[in-house]
Write an enzyme that holds these catalytic residues in place. Structure first.
Site, PDB file in Angstrom:
ATOM      1  N   GLY A 113      65.000  34.009  48.387  1.00  0.00           N
ATOM      2  CA  GLY A 113      64.241  33.352  49.430  1.00  0.00           C
ATOM      3  C   GLY A 113      65.182  32.736  50.456  1.00  0.00           C
ATOM      4  O   GLY A 113      66.388  32.610  50.225  1.00  0.00           O
ATOM      5  N   CYS A 114      64.626  32.331  51.589  1.00  0.00           N
ATOM      6  CA  CYS A 114      65.459  31.787  52.664  1.00  0.00           C
ATOM      7  C   CYS A 114      66.069  30.446  52.269  1.00  0.00           C
ATOM      8  O   CYS A 114      67.272  30.217  52.461  1.00  0.00           O
ATOM      9  CB  CYS A 114      64.653  31.669  53.949  1.00  0.00           C
ATOM     10  SG  CYS A 114      63.075  30.798  53.784  1.00  0.00           S
ATOM     11  N   TYR A 115      65.269  29.534  51.713  1.00  0.00           N
ATOM     12  CA  TYR A 115      65.815  28.244  51.285  1.00  0.00           C
ATOM     13  C   TYR A 115      66.906  28.431  50.220  1.00  0.00           C
ATOM     14  O   TYR A 115      67.998  27.849  50.337  1.00  0.00           O
ATOM     15  CB  TYR A 115      64.713  27.343  50.731  1.00  0.00           C
ATOM     16  CG  TYR A 115      63.819  26.698  51.754  1.00  0.00           C
ATOM     17  CD1 TYR A 115      64.350  25.983  52.837  1.00  0.00           C
ATOM     18  CD2 TYR A 115      62.433  26.759  51.634  1.00  0.00           C
ATOM     19  CE1 TYR A 115      63.528  25.374  53.766  1.00  0.00           C
ATOM     20  CE2 TYR A 115      61.600  26.137  52.561  1.00  0.00           C
ATOM     21  CZ  TYR A 115      62.150  25.447  53.622  1.00  0.00           C
ATOM     22  OH  TYR A 115      61.330  24.829  54.539  1.00  0.00           O
TER      23      TYR A 115
END
Length: 350
Positions: A152-154
């Site tokens: 995921g981006c986070y």
């Protein structure tokens, strides 16, 4: 250069659109299959006006896709849908490579997947071969992978900045406080009240406090690096009124006599040969404007005024290095191409 035939599942979402944008200028890629069930039958330019200048296959339903016509598939589908499709493709076309941008294969434990996503994992037999696609940390495994589960981006922003420190025992992995902020595109393209202009504009809002699903990846990977089972971290995401971009600020307690300078030295040595990770000089502060529209990550370590603590800041573009760009970086590795191919664009400013 011989072309590799590529399909994009979920081509009408933001990550699918950015994947197509990057792939169109990749010298080794030919886009042959583009799926988008809700827009099936439409030309791509009718869904995304910025593709009016290029020729692309029309969007089709997934059931109409001919997997004989693809060598690699990028999945940009919602969680819970990629597993069954990946299983189906592997059963009929086992040589196809899957680069998954969804959450379906990120968690190594199917029990944890059900806990966080509320669904049974329907492809547990292929889960063990999924390689966690955080390029800089799993490069050797990605090279030979058939199934790559892009983070995921986070987690990408957090893990790149914290995993090397946890691995070297320089920070207390049980005392991590992570403040994260993302542009509205991180919530996806679907209609949601909290992402309407009047709801998200001119404001800042936390969401999924104490229960954001990306916590599972962060705990999984930092726990693995630190040799800790059942790790828990404090992670709070916020929605920022901008289209794209992400910045994470992690508050850490140092161990074994380490200083902020030691943390920075470890990050510098870890990423010395990595083309997309930049450790800023001095106490320069990462800003989303440094990476917008690019595959770059900017980070730094700042001493805290509280003795024994430091502040680690990392920023990236959530749709590029946080999703489509990292997927393409992994694709390059999986096909023996230069890791930077198709990703050389510099950040956009202003």
């Amino acid at each position: 250069m011989e072309k590799i035939k590529v399909g994009v599942l979920g081509a009408s979402g933001y990550t699918g659109a950015d994947l197509m944008r990057l792939a169109l200028r990749h010298p080794a890629i030919e886009l042959t299959v583009l799926t988008a069930n809700s827009h099936a039958g439409k030309p791509v330019k009718d869904v995304f006006k910025h593709f009016s200048h290029v020729t692309l296959p029309d969007l089709i339903a997934i059931d109409e896709a001919d997997w004989k016509n693809v060598d690699a598939v990028f999945c940009g589908l919602p969680h819970g849908t990629t597993q069954a499709i990946t299983k189906q493709i592997f059963q009929t076309h086992p040589n196809v490579k899957i680069i998954d941008m969804s959450a379906d294969f990120r968690l190594r434990d199917p029990v944890a997947y059900k806990e966080w996503y509320g669904l049974d994992h329907v492809a547990t037999e292929i889960q063990p071969e999924a390689v966690y696609g955080l390029t800089e940390l799993y490069r050797d495994e990605i090279v030979n992978a058939r199934l790559i589960a892009c983070p995921g981006c986070y987690p990408t922003a957090v893990l790149l900045s914290l995993v090397p420190l946890a691995r070297e025992g320089l920070v207390d992995a049980t005392d991590l406080v992570i403040d994260a902020k993302s542009g509205v595109s991180g919530a996806g393209r679907g209609l949601k009240e909290n992402t309407l202009f009047c709801e998200a504009g001119e404001g800042l809002a936390p969401y999924a406090v104490g229960k954001h699903r990306h916590m599972a990846e962060i705990e999984q990977e930092i726990g693995r690096a630190a040799g800790l089972d059942g790790l828990r971290v404090n992670f709070t995401p916020h929605l920022i009124p901008m289209s794209r971009g992400e910045l994470t600020t992690s508050y850490v307690r140092m161990k074994n006599g380490a200083s902020a300078a030691d943390l920075k030295e470890v990050l510098a040595s870890t990423y010395a040969e990595d083309p997309f990770v930049t450790l800023l000089e001095g106490e320069a502060l990462p800003q989303t404007q440094m990476v917008r529209g690019s595959n770059y990550v900017a980070m730094n370590v700042i001493p805290d005024r509280i003795a024994g603590r430091a502040i680690v800041i990392s920023t990236l573009d959530n749709l590029v290095k946080g999703s489509a760009g990292q997927a393409l970086q992994n694709f390059n590795l999986a096909y023996g191409l230069d890791e930077t191919l198709g990703l050389e664009q510099l950040p956009l400013f202003p």
